[in-house]
Structures are given as C-alpha cells and as structure tokens.
Scaffold this active site. Sequence first.
Site, PDB file in Angstrom:
ATOM      1  N   VAL A  62       0.612   3.789   1.214  1.00  0.00           N
ATOM      2  CA  VAL A  62       1.444   3.121   0.209  1.00  0.00           C
ATOM      3  C   VAL A  62       1.483   1.621   0.475  1.00  0.00           C
ATOM      4  O   VAL A  62       1.442   1.176   1.618  1.00  0.00           O
ATOM      5  CB  VAL A  62       2.880   3.735   0.181  1.00  0.00           C
ATOM      6  CG1 VAL A  62       3.635   3.449   1.458  1.00  0.00           C
ATOM      7  CG2 VAL A  62       3.667   3.256  -1.014  1.00  0.00           C
ATOM      8  N   CYS A  63       1.550   0.844  -0.612  1.00  0.00           N
ATOM      9  CA  CYS A  63       1.746  -0.604  -0.535  1.00  0.00           C
ATOM     10  C   CYS A  63       2.694  -0.986  -1.671  1.00  0.00           C
ATOM     11  O   CYS A  63       3.468  -0.157  -2.133  1.00  0.00           O
ATOM     12  CB  CYS A  63       0.410  -1.352  -0.606  1.00  0.00           C
ATOM     13  SG  CYS A  63      -0.428  -1.234  -2.194  1.00  0.00           S
ATOM     14  N   ARG A  64       2.619  -2.210  -2.139  1.00  0.00           N
ATOM     15  CA  ARG A  64       3.518  -2.647  -3.202  1.00  0.00           C
ATOM     16  C   ARG A  64       3.134  -2.016  -4.537  1.00  0.00           C
ATOM     17  O   ARG A  64       3.971  -1.482  -5.256  1.00  0.00           O
ATOM     18  CB  ARG A  64       3.522  -4.173  -3.315  1.00  0.00           C
ATOM     19  CG  ARG A  64       4.571  -4.707  -4.278  1.00  0.00           C
ATOM     20  CD  ARG A  64       4.561  -6.220  -4.344  1.00  0.00           C
ATOM     21  NE  ARG A  64       3.416  -6.737  -5.078  1.00  0.00           N
ATOM     22  CZ  ARG A  64       3.342  -6.823  -6.398  1.00  0.00           C
ATOM     23  NH1 ARG A  64       4.351  -6.439  -7.150  1.00  0.00           N
ATOM     24  NH2 ARG A  64       2.262  -7.303  -6.981  1.00  0.00           N
TER      25      ARG A  64
END
Length: 99
Positions: A62-64
């Site tokens: 996951v990231c932004r």
Amino acid sequence: MKTITTDELQQRIESGEQLNIIDVREAEEVAAGMIPGAKHIPLGEIEDRAGELDSGQPYYMVCRSGARSGRASDYLNEQGIDATNVEGGMLSWNGETHA
C-alpha cells in the site's frame, strides 16, 4: 499484477485474517496514519530490505494512491515474493488507522 481493493482488504482484516501489509510511503506520510498491523518499508528501501520478507507468505502493498505500491509489487514478484497491490492506496482507505 495482482490487485485488491481497499474495501476487500478492510473486510479481510475485519474478519480476523492475519495479513502481511507493507506500507511503502515515506516516513512523513505514515506519520499521518497507517493501516493497523502494517509494516513500514519505504519504496526506496524495498530492494535492500526484500530479504526481510518470507517468500512463502503473501504480502499486500500500500502507498498513497497505488502507484508506488504497484512498483514495489512488480519488483517483489520478480524476486519470487507473492505481492498484491492495494488499488487506490490510502486515499481510498476507509478503515481505521494508527500512527
């Protein structure tokens, strides 16, 4: 590349599944909140720290927004690690977070 939506991920967490979630955002981004239980490995460190991951376990990246975690997923999959990209990233996450 395998993907999962934030809603699907949240449902799996809420049902009690123990998932390996890796947050690849930078330190100042995770300070605003991470998915509970997630491990922080910034994208720039993935190559050096891939050895910390168990090739027999699946990981959820996951990231932004989903772009950086997509790059991390591609790299890990090339290394023989089962990585799934979380579509939409934290921008789409509606579940709880912790600092």
